[in-house]
Write a protein that holds these residues in place. Structure first.
Motif, PDB file in Angstrom:
ATOM      1  N   HIS A   2       0.800  -1.227   0.000  1.00  0.00           N
ATOM      2  CA  HIS A   2       0.000   0.000   0.000  1.00  0.00           C
ATOM      3  C   HIS A   2       0.833   1.277   0.000  1.00  0.00           C
ATOM      4  N   GLN A   3       1.961   1.273   0.702  1.00  0.00           N
ATOM      5  CA  GLN A   3       2.767   2.506   0.720  1.00  0.00           C
ATOM      6  C   GLN A   3       3.268   2.865  -0.665  1.00  0.00           C
ATOM      7  N   ARG A   4       3.433   1.857  -1.497  1.00  0.00           N
ATOM      8  CA  ARG A   4       4.054   2.088  -2.787  1.00  0.00           C
ATOM      9  C   ARG A   4       3.042   2.162  -3.912  1.00  0.00           C
ATOM     10  N   ASN A   5       2.057   1.275  -3.886  1.00  0.00           N
ATOM     11  CA  ASN A   5       1.208   1.106  -5.054  1.00  0.00           C
ATOM     12  C   ASN A   5      -0.193   1.692  -4.955  1.00  0.00           C
ATOM     13  N   PHE A   6      -0.570   2.178  -3.790  1.00  0.00           N
ATOM     14  CA  PHE A   6      -1.912   2.745  -3.679  1.00  0.00           C
ATOM     15  C   PHE A   6      -1.926   4.171  -4.194  1.00  0.00           C
ATOM     16  N   LEU A   7      -2.973   4.509  -4.890  1.00  0.00           N
ATOM     17  CA  LEU A   7      -3.073   5.829  -5.453  1.00  0.00           C
ATOM     18  C   LEU A   7      -3.587   6.811  -4.401  1.00  0.00           C
ATOM     19  N   PRO A   8      -2.818   7.877  -4.126  1.00  0.00           N
ATOM     20  CA  PRO A   8      -3.293   8.876  -3.163  1.00  0.00           C
ATOM     21  C   PRO A   8      -4.558   9.544  -3.683  1.00  0.00           C
ATOM     22  N   GLY A   9      -5.462   9.871  -2.788  1.00  0.00           N
ATOM     23  CA  GLY A   9      -6.695  10.533  -3.180  1.00  0.00           C
ATOM     24  C   GLY A   9      -7.841   9.555  -3.338  1.00  0.00           C
ATOM     25  N   ALA A  10      -7.524   8.306  -3.649  1.00  0.00           N
ATOM     26  CA  ALA A  10      -8.593   7.314  -3.754  1.00  0.00           C
ATOM     27  C   ALA A  10      -8.945   6.821  -2.360  1.00  0.00           C
ATOM     28  N   PRO A  11     -10.222   6.504  -2.124  1.00  0.00           N
ATOM     29  CA  PRO A  11     -10.568   5.973  -0.807  1.00  0.00           C
ATOM     30  C   PRO A  11      -9.774   4.701  -0.533  1.00  0.00           C
ATOM     31  N   ILE A  12      -9.352   4.537   0.712  1.00  0.00           N
ATOM     32  CA  ILE A  12      -8.526   3.394   1.069  1.00  0.00           C
ATOM     33  C   ILE A  12      -9.237   2.087   0.740  1.00  0.00           C
TER      34      ILE A  12
ATOM     35  N   TRP B 135      -7.643  -1.707   9.637  1.00  0.00           N
ATOM     36  CA  TRP B 135      -7.491  -1.889   8.192  1.00  0.00           C
ATOM     37  C   TRP B 135      -7.003  -3.290   7.868  1.00  0.00           C
TER      38      TRP B 135
ATOM     39  N   VAL C  14      -9.909  14.833  -3.440  1.00  0.00           N
ATOM     40  CA  VAL C  14      -9.096  15.352  -2.341  1.00  0.00           C
ATOM     41  C   VAL C  14      -7.858  14.476  -2.212  1.00  0.00           C
ATOM     42  N   ILE C  15      -6.691  15.078  -2.296  1.00  0.00           N
ATOM     43  CA  ILE C  15      -5.447  14.312  -2.187  1.00  0.00           C
ATOM     44  C   ILE C  15      -4.666  14.804  -0.979  1.00  0.00           C
ATOM     45  N   PRO C  16      -4.668  14.029   0.102  1.00  0.00           N
ATOM     46  CA  PRO C  16      -3.890  14.452   1.269  1.00  0.00           C
ATOM     47  C   PRO C  16      -2.416  14.106   1.067  1.00  0.00           C
TER      48      PRO C  16
ATOM     49  N   THR D 142     -10.249   8.136   5.668  1.00  0.00           N
ATOM     50  CA  THR D 142     -10.577   7.045   4.748  1.00  0.00           C
ATOM     51  C   THR D 142      -9.898   7.205   3.393  1.00  0.00           C
ATOM     52  N   ILE D 143      -9.098   8.254   3.252  1.00  0.00           N
ATOM     53  CA  ILE D 143      -8.479   8.512   1.956  1.00  0.00           C
ATOM     54  C   ILE D 143      -6.999   8.155   1.999  1.00  0.00           C
ATOM     55  N   THR D 144      -6.531   7.471   0.981  1.00  0.00           N
ATOM     56  CA  THR D 144      -5.107   7.165   0.891  1.00  0.00           C
ATOM     57  C   THR D 144      -4.320   8.449   0.722  1.00  0.00           C
ATOM     58  N   TYR D 145      -3.347   8.675   1.575  1.00  0.00           N
ATOM     59  CA  TYR D 145      -2.557   9.899   1.458  1.00  0.00           C
ATOM     60  C   TYR D 145      -1.151   9.579   0.952  1.00  0.00           C
TER      61      TYR D 145
ATOM     62  N   ASN E 288     -11.391   1.418  -1.569  1.00  0.00           N
ATOM     63  CA  ASN E 288     -11.323   1.121  -3.008  1.00  0.00           C
ATOM     64  C   ASN E 288      -9.962   0.575  -3.395  1.00  0.00           C
ATOM     65  N   ASN E 289      -8.923   1.189  -2.856  1.00  0.00           N
ATOM     66  CA  ASN E 289      -7.572   0.743  -3.150  1.00  0.00           C
ATOM     67  C   ASN E 289      -7.369  -0.705  -2.707  1.00  0.00           C
TER      68      ASN E 289
ATOM     69  N   TYR F 246       9.977   9.389  -7.387  1.00  0.00           N
ATOM     70  CA  TYR F 246       8.850   8.478  -7.435  1.00  0.00           C
ATOM     71  C   TYR F 246       7.629   9.092  -6.793  1.00  0.00           C
TER      72      TYR F 246
ATOM     73  N   LYS G 267       3.924   9.741  -8.482  1.00  0.00           N
ATOM     74  CA  LYS G 267       2.671   9.291  -7.868  1.00  0.00           C
ATOM     75  C   LYS G 267       1.698  10.448  -7.784  1.00  0.00           C
TER      76      LYS G 267
ATOM     77  N   GLY H  71     -12.011  10.938  -4.897  1.00  0.00           N
ATOM     78  CA  GLY H  71     -10.715  11.123  -5.510  1.00  0.00           C
ATOM     79  C   GLY H  71     -10.382  12.562  -5.830  1.00  0.00           C
TER      80      GLY H  71
END
Lengths: 212, 186
Positions: free
Chosen positions: A75-85, A112, B138-140, B154-157, A87-88, B168, B172, B136
């Motif tokens: 997840h630290q590397r391949n998850f897209l920021p901004g997408a809900p966790i 999680w 909002v990008i923290p 709940t958002i991937t930051y 969904n990722n 890299y 991203k 998608g």
């Protein structure tokens, strides 16, 4: 006294030999129902264990010469920021041939991680074509029985071939990697494509070694 | 030394105290911030490719690291309060309009961000946009280790708090900025 030394020295070698003898050649499953796999494995882990994941798991599975290279989703590397966790995570599990859960006490404490473990066990995600199990459990530390009991469904999954213990003793490690590779099977894509890898159907190239 | 919008600085610096009264305030604009480019990528719907919500204490990083990379190298069109807020318009209106007109909103998470009333407000407005059905947007970005506000949890930051931000990470971020926001049924 000598006997004790003798046995402990050869202990790992004997185990390794027995593993080789026992090992039947299992054919790897193809993607089921036309689903396309992007990763060989999604690694569900607690952030506290990232060092082991990167320095041992990634290093040994993605980076070793003369060995098939796997494509891992972390997840630290391949998850897209901004997408809900959520969904990722869902996408990661669906597009990975296997899910590896790195089991430690902190894993079991994490919301999680629990979610990832549950998701990996839904019928769609748990079984590959031909009924083989897509979940691989790797115990990094000994989990006390009472805590494990809480996860009764874990026991059902703890089949010999998909349940591994990380050996404290370094001599046991070649066998560990051998078993893990056997559980993972053939990599999705044998060529090394050194690019950005993300949860995305369009481009799914491999990422250079994570720096931690 | 960058100086800030007068009223924004009071709240955004994280100093405890009464928030500015919600009345019309003038905004002043400063030009130490890098020049932006002219055309955004989604010019049809959005005036800006991204809006940056950040504490005044992190302005240095935003202006000297973030904007040059995103606008200079990657040619996105960004919106920051210091440079793009419209003078004479209330700060509240500036914030809302900027967020509505930006394809994505970046939240620069630091301990100062988390305690700033203005940043909280901007976060809420940005999340309101997400409520309009598209995730998608909002990008923290975690610049310094802090506790993530619960609304954003709940958002991937993007985590750049450990090492210096690397190539890299920029890739991203670029990808996240380009990603089409998805509706829930995706």
């Amino acid at each position: 006294m000598f006997a004790v030394f003798f046995i402990s020295y050869y202990h790992w070698k004997i185990k390794y030999l027995m593993f080789l003898l026992r090992r039947r050649n299992e054919d790897d499953e193809e993607p089921m129902r036309g689903r396309r796999f992007v990763y060989d494995a999604f690694v569900a882990h607690n952030s506290e264990d990232i060092r082991w994941v990167v320095h041992e798991l990634c290093h040994n599975l993605e980076d070793v010469q003369d060995q098939p290279r796997y494509k891992l989703c972390i997840h630290q590397r391949n998850f897209l920021p901004g997408a809900p966790i959520v969904n990722n995570i869902v996408k990661a599990i669906e597009t990975s041939r296997k899910t590896i859960c790195v089991l430690t006490r902190s894993f079991l404490r994490s919301g999680w991680c629990e979610f990832e473990l549950q998701l990996a066990q839904t019928p769609d995600n748990l079984f590959g074509k031909g009924g083989s199990c897509r979940l691989i459990l790797v115990f990094l530390e000994k989990i006390p029985r009472p805590l494990l009991k809480k996860y009764k469904h874990l026991e059902a999954v703890m089949d010999r071939d998909t349940y591994l213990e990380w050996p404290g003793d370094a001599r046991g490690r070649p066998l560990f990697w051998r078993r893990l590779r056997a559980a993972l099977g053939k990599p999705v894509n044998n060529e090394q494509v050194g690019d950005l890898g993300m949860i995305d159907d369009e481009n799914h190239e491999l990422v250079p070694l994570l720096r931690i | 030394m960058l100086s800030k919008l007068q009223n924004k600085a009071d709240g955004a610096s994280g100093i405890d105290g009464p928030s500015p009264a919600p009345c019309e305030r003038e905004t002043t604009v400063h030009s130490n911030v890098p020049m932006t480019i002219d055309t955004p990528r989604h010019g049809q719907e959005f005036q800006y490719d991204f809006f940056v919500s950040h504490s005044s204490k992190d302005a240095g990083w935003v202006n000297y690291a973030l904007l040059p990379a995103l606008e200079g190298d990657m040619r996105f069109k960004g919106c920051v309060a210091d440079r793009d807020f419209i003078p004479g318009k209330s700060v509240f209106d500036n914030i809302i309009d900027s967020i509505e007109n930006s394809y994505k909103t970046l939240l620069i998470l630091t301990p100062d961000f988390v305690t700033s009333e203005w940043c909280k407000y901007e976060t809420e407005q940005a999340l309101m946009e997400s409520l309009k059905g598209k995730t998608g947007r909002v990008i923290p970005i975690m610049l310094k280790e802090c506790s993530v506000p619960s609304s954003v949890r709940t958002i991937t930051y993007l985590d750049v708090s450990r090492d210096a931000i690397g190539s890299y990470d920029w890739l991203k971020l670029k990808k996240a900025l380009e990603q089409t926001p998805s509706t829930e049924t995706d």
